[in-house]
Design a protein around this motif. Structure first.
Motif, PDB file in Angstrom:
ATOM      1  N   TYR A 160      50.261  39.348  45.055  1.00  0.00           N
ATOM      2  CA  TYR A 160      49.571  38.188  45.604  1.00  0.00           C
ATOM      3  C   TYR A 160      49.315  37.155  44.510  1.00  0.00           C
ATOM      4  CZ  TYR A 160      48.432  40.151  50.198  1.00  0.00           C
ATOM      5  OH  TYR A 160      48.490  40.646  51.477  1.00  0.00           O
ATOM      6  N   MET A 161      49.634  35.898  44.812  1.00  0.00           N
ATOM      7  CA  MET A 161      49.287  34.799  43.926  1.00  0.00           C
ATOM      8  C   MET A 161      48.800  33.633  44.781  1.00  0.00           C
ATOM      9  SD  MET A 161      52.206  34.877  40.942  1.00  0.00           S
ATOM     10  CE  MET A 161      51.220  33.862  39.827  1.00  0.00           C
ATOM     11  N   SER A 162      47.907  32.833  44.213  1.00  0.00           N
ATOM     12  CA  SER A 162      47.337  31.737  44.992  1.00  0.00           C
ATOM     13  C   SER A 162      46.950  30.593  44.082  1.00  0.00           C
ATOM     14  CB  SER A 162      46.119  32.227  45.783  1.00  0.00           C
ATOM     15  OG  SER A 162      45.189  32.867  44.945  1.00  0.00           O
ATOM     16  N   TRP A 163      46.822  29.429  44.682  1.00  0.00           N
ATOM     17  CA  TRP A 163      46.358  28.229  43.989  1.00  0.00           C
ATOM     18  C   TRP A 163      45.089  27.731  44.675  1.00  0.00           C
ATOM     19  CZ3 TRP A 163      47.496  26.009  39.506  1.00  0.00           C
ATOM     20  CH2 TRP A 163      48.732  26.270  38.908  1.00  0.00           C
ATOM     21  N   TYR A 164      44.071  27.418  43.845  1.00  0.00           N
ATOM     22  CA  TYR A 164      42.824  26.852  44.330  1.00  0.00           C
ATOM     23  C   TYR A 164      42.559  25.542  43.587  1.00  0.00           C
ATOM     24  CZ  TYR A 164      41.585  31.477  46.240  1.00  0.00           C
ATOM     25  OH  TYR A 164      41.555  32.665  46.938  1.00  0.00           O
ATOM     26  N   ARG A 165      41.803  24.678  44.214  1.00  0.00           N
ATOM     27  CA  ARG A 165      41.256  23.526  43.521  1.00  0.00           C
ATOM     28  C   ARG A 165      39.748  23.607  43.578  1.00  0.00           C
ATOM     29  NH1 ARG A 165      42.432  17.787  46.170  1.00  0.00           N
ATOM     30  NH2 ARG A 165      40.591  17.292  44.919  1.00  0.00           N
ATOM     31  N   GLN A 166      39.112  23.117  42.531  1.00  0.00           N
ATOM     32  CA  GLN A 166      37.648  23.168  42.459  1.00  0.00           C
ATOM     33  C   GLN A 166      37.136  21.790  42.105  1.00  0.00           C
ATOM     34  OE1 GLN A 166      35.799  25.677  39.362  1.00  0.00           O
ATOM     35  NE2 GLN A 166      34.348  26.370  40.910  1.00  0.00           N
ATOM     36  N   ASP A 167      36.293  21.271  42.979  1.00  0.00           N
ATOM     37  CA  ASP A 167      35.692  19.954  42.788  1.00  0.00           C
ATOM     38  C   ASP A 167      34.200  20.111  42.604  1.00  0.00           C
ATOM     39  OD1 ASP A 167      38.051  19.442  45.183  1.00  0.00           O
ATOM     40  OD2 ASP A 167      38.136  18.302  43.325  1.00  0.00           O
ATOM     41  N   PRO A 168      33.558  19.162  41.903  1.00  0.00           N
ATOM     42  CA  PRO A 168      32.119  19.278  41.614  1.00  0.00           C
ATOM     43  C   PRO A 168      31.300  19.525  42.875  1.00  0.00           C
ATOM     44  CG  PRO A 168      33.076  17.476  40.381  1.00  0.00           C
ATOM     45  CD  PRO A 168      34.152  17.957  41.305  1.00  0.00           C
ATOM     46  N   GLY A 169      30.450  20.519  42.830  1.00  0.00           N
ATOM     47  CA  GLY A 169      29.573  20.814  43.955  1.00  0.00           C
ATOM     48  C   GLY A 169      30.239  21.529  45.101  1.00  0.00           C
ATOM     49  N   MET A 170      31.517  21.829  44.939  1.00  0.00           N
ATOM     50  CA  MET A 170      32.235  22.509  46.019  1.00  0.00           C
ATOM     51  C   MET A 170      32.800  23.815  45.504  1.00  0.00           C
ATOM     52  SD  MET A 170      34.188  19.316  47.814  1.00  0.00           S
ATOM     53  CE  MET A 170      34.435  20.243  49.310  1.00  0.00           C
ATOM     54  N   GLY A 171      33.033  24.688  46.401  1.00  0.00           N
ATOM     55  CA  GLY A 171      33.618  25.960  46.029  1.00  0.00           C
ATOM     56  C   GLY A 171      35.105  25.825  45.768  1.00  0.00           C
ATOM     57  N   LEU A 172      35.713  26.930  45.486  1.00  0.00           N
ATOM     58  CA  LEU A 172      37.157  26.971  45.319  1.00  0.00           C
ATOM     59  C   LEU A 172      37.814  26.842  46.699  1.00  0.00           C
ATOM     60  CD1 LEU A 172      37.115  29.958  42.874  1.00  0.00           C
ATOM     61  CD2 LEU A 172      38.064  27.730  42.317  1.00  0.00           C
ATOM     62  N   ARG A 173      38.717  25.910  46.816  1.00  0.00           N
ATOM     63  CA  ARG A 173      39.418  25.716  48.092  1.00  0.00           C
ATOM     64  C   ARG A 173      40.885  26.093  47.927  1.00  0.00           C
ATOM     65  NH1 ARG A 173      38.284  19.802  50.099  1.00  0.00           N
ATOM     66  NH2 ARG A 173      38.477  19.356  47.876  1.00  0.00           N
ATOM     67  N   LEU A 174      41.355  26.900  48.845  1.00  0.00           N
ATOM     68  CA  LEU A 174      42.704  27.435  48.760  1.00  0.00           C
ATOM     69  C   LEU A 174      43.734  26.388  49.146  1.00  0.00           C
ATOM     70  CD1 LEU A 174      44.384  30.070  48.343  1.00  0.00           C
ATOM     71  CD2 LEU A 174      44.147  30.435  50.810  1.00  0.00           C
ATOM     72  N   ILE A 175      44.745  26.215  48.296  1.00  0.00           N
ATOM     73  CA  ILE A 175      45.798  25.229  48.555  1.00  0.00           C
ATOM     74  C   ILE A 175      47.010  25.914  49.197  1.00  0.00           C
ATOM     75  CG2 ILE A 175      47.284  23.456  47.554  1.00  0.00           C
ATOM     76  CD1 ILE A 175      45.346  23.359  45.161  1.00  0.00           C
ATOM     77  N   HIS A 176      47.610  26.847  48.466  1.00  0.00           N
ATOM     78  CA  HIS A 176      48.735  27.646  48.949  1.00  0.00           C
ATOM     79  C   HIS A 176      48.607  29.040  48.363  1.00  0.00           C
ATOM     80  CE1 HIS A 176      51.337  24.605  50.857  1.00  0.00           C
ATOM     81  NE2 HIS A 176      51.049  23.787  49.862  1.00  0.00           N
ATOM     82  N   TYR A 177      49.261  29.985  49.005  1.00  0.00           N
ATOM     83  CA  TYR A 177      49.269  31.331  48.467  1.00  0.00           C
ATOM     84  C   TYR A 177      50.588  32.018  48.795  1.00  0.00           C
ATOM     85  CZ  TYR A 177      48.074  32.884  53.209  1.00  0.00           C
ATOM     86  OH  TYR A 177      48.078  33.113  54.559  1.00  0.00           O
ATOM     87  N   SER A 178      50.803  33.145  48.138  1.00  0.00           N
ATOM     88  CA  SER A 178      52.039  33.903  48.315  1.00  0.00           C
ATOM     89  C   SER A 178      51.716  35.391  48.294  1.00  0.00           C
ATOM     90  CB  SER A 178      53.028  33.565  47.196  1.00  0.00           C
ATOM     91  OG  SER A 178      54.115  34.466  47.207  1.00  0.00           O
ATOM     92  N   VAL A 179      52.287  36.122  49.229  1.00  0.00           N
ATOM     93  CA  VAL A 179      52.052  37.565  49.287  1.00  0.00           C
ATOM     94  C   VAL A 179      53.226  38.339  48.703  1.00  0.00           C
ATOM     95  CG1 VAL A 179      50.494  37.334  51.251  1.00  0.00           C
ATOM     96  CG2 VAL A 179      52.932  37.772  51.648  1.00  0.00           C
ATOM     97  N   GLY A 180      54.180  37.631  48.131  1.00  0.00           N
ATOM     98  CA  GLY A 180      55.318  38.277  47.482  1.00  0.00           C
ATOM     99  C   GLY A 180      56.412  37.262  47.228  1.00  0.00           C
ATOM    100  N   ALA A 181      57.367  37.632  46.396  1.00  0.00           N
ATOM    101  CA  ALA A 181      58.467  36.722  46.077  1.00  0.00           C
ATOM    102  C   ALA A 181      59.171  36.286  47.357  1.00  0.00           C
ATOM    103  CB  ALA A 181      59.438  37.401  45.130  1.00  0.00           C
ATOM    104  N   GLY A 182      59.384  34.984  47.475  1.00  0.00           N
ATOM    105  CA  GLY A 182      60.064  34.420  48.622  1.00  0.00           C
ATOM    106  C   GLY A 182      59.180  34.141  49.819  1.00  0.00           C
ATOM    107  N   ILE A 183      57.886  34.463  49.715  1.00  0.00           N
ATOM    108  CA  ILE A 183      56.967  34.282  50.851  1.00  0.00           C
ATOM    109  C   ILE A 183      55.794  33.422  50.408  1.00  0.00           C
ATOM    110  CG2 ILE A 183      55.519  35.417  52.563  1.00  0.00           C
ATOM    111  CD1 ILE A 183      57.095  38.004  51.930  1.00  0.00           C
ATOM    112  N   THR A 184      55.601  32.285  51.085  1.00  0.00           N
ATOM    113  CA  THR A 184      54.456  31.427  50.795  1.00  0.00           C
ATOM    114  C   THR A 184      53.812  30.997  52.103  1.00  0.00           C
ATOM    115  OG1 THR A 184      55.751  29.376  50.773  1.00  0.00           O
ATOM    116  CG2 THR A 184      55.519  30.552  48.675  1.00  0.00           C
TER     117      THR A 184
END
Lengths: 113, 113
Positions: free
Chosen positions: B31-55
């Protein structure tokens, strides 16, 4: 979608006291909940995971409780130290398999000597 | 093990420019994922992958693309940067599923002018 509430205001406590941070959630009931620590300018670091059938979990000076009736988790740091000063994030498992964690906004803890 | 690495650490872009944020892990995590974090906000999920070739898309995928050609790498592409994409970006990985702790990278601080 899941909504997670953590106190946005900083928690200031004196060294040696117990710090208690709150994580409240709405909508579905997660099967487990995780707590992370984040220092300024760094990525979050995993601390503890608690499952819905576990009322309490401990790790050294850390204790987490999970009340599925109140939809709340409490995170305690006993005998707090200035080095415990950081932002603490709670995260819930997704409502369906194959998705990712949902994070709260975090609570900043300041431990004063 | 280096854990999760991210490059660059800082980046300034002009509106409309494109770029790729790099993320790599050497723990053989599925599993791999990308989050963005802005002031006063939690981590928000952008995209993720559960294995090679799968997003899959997360909470805030617009304006970002990902691919997962290998287990180790999970780059995030900004197609046409906008000031609203000014944020701190974190990449994370986990062994398998969200019942396992997430390992986060050090983050990339992006400013779009």
């Amino acid at each position: 979608s899941q909504k997670i509430e953590q106190n946005s205001e900083a928690l200031n406590i004196q060294e040696g006291k117990t710090a208690t941070l709150t994580c409240n959630y709405t909508n579905y009931s997660p099967a487990y909940l995780q707590w992370y620590r984040q220092d300024p300018g760094r990525g979050p670091v995993f601390l503890l995971l608690i499952r819905e059938n576990e009322k309490e979990k401990r790790k050294e000076r850390l204790k987490v409780t999970f009340d599925t009736t109140l939809k709340q988790s409490l995170f305690h740091i006993t005998a707090s130290q200035p080095a415990d000063s950081a932002t603490y994030l709670c995260a819930l498992d997704p409502p369906r398999a194959g998705n990712m964690l949902t994070f709260g906004g975090g609570t900043r803890l300041m431990v004063k000597p | 093990n280096a854990g999760v690495t991210q490059t660059p650490k800082f980046q300034v872009l002009k509106t409309g420019q494109s770029m790729t944020l790099q993320c790599a892990q050497d723990m053989n995590h599925e599993y791999m994922s990308w989050y963005r974090q802005d002031p006063g906000m939690g981590l928000r999920l952008i995209h993720y992958s559960v294995g090679a070739g799968i997003t899959d898309q997360g909470e805030v995928p617009n304006g970002y693309n990902v691919s997962r050609s290998t287990t180790e790498d999970f780059p995030l592409r900004l197609l046409s940067a906008a000031p609203s994409q000014t944020s701190v970006y974190f990449c994370a990985s986990s062994y398998s599923g969200t019942t396992y702790e997430q390992y986060f990278g050090p983050g990339t601080r992006l400013t779009v002018t």
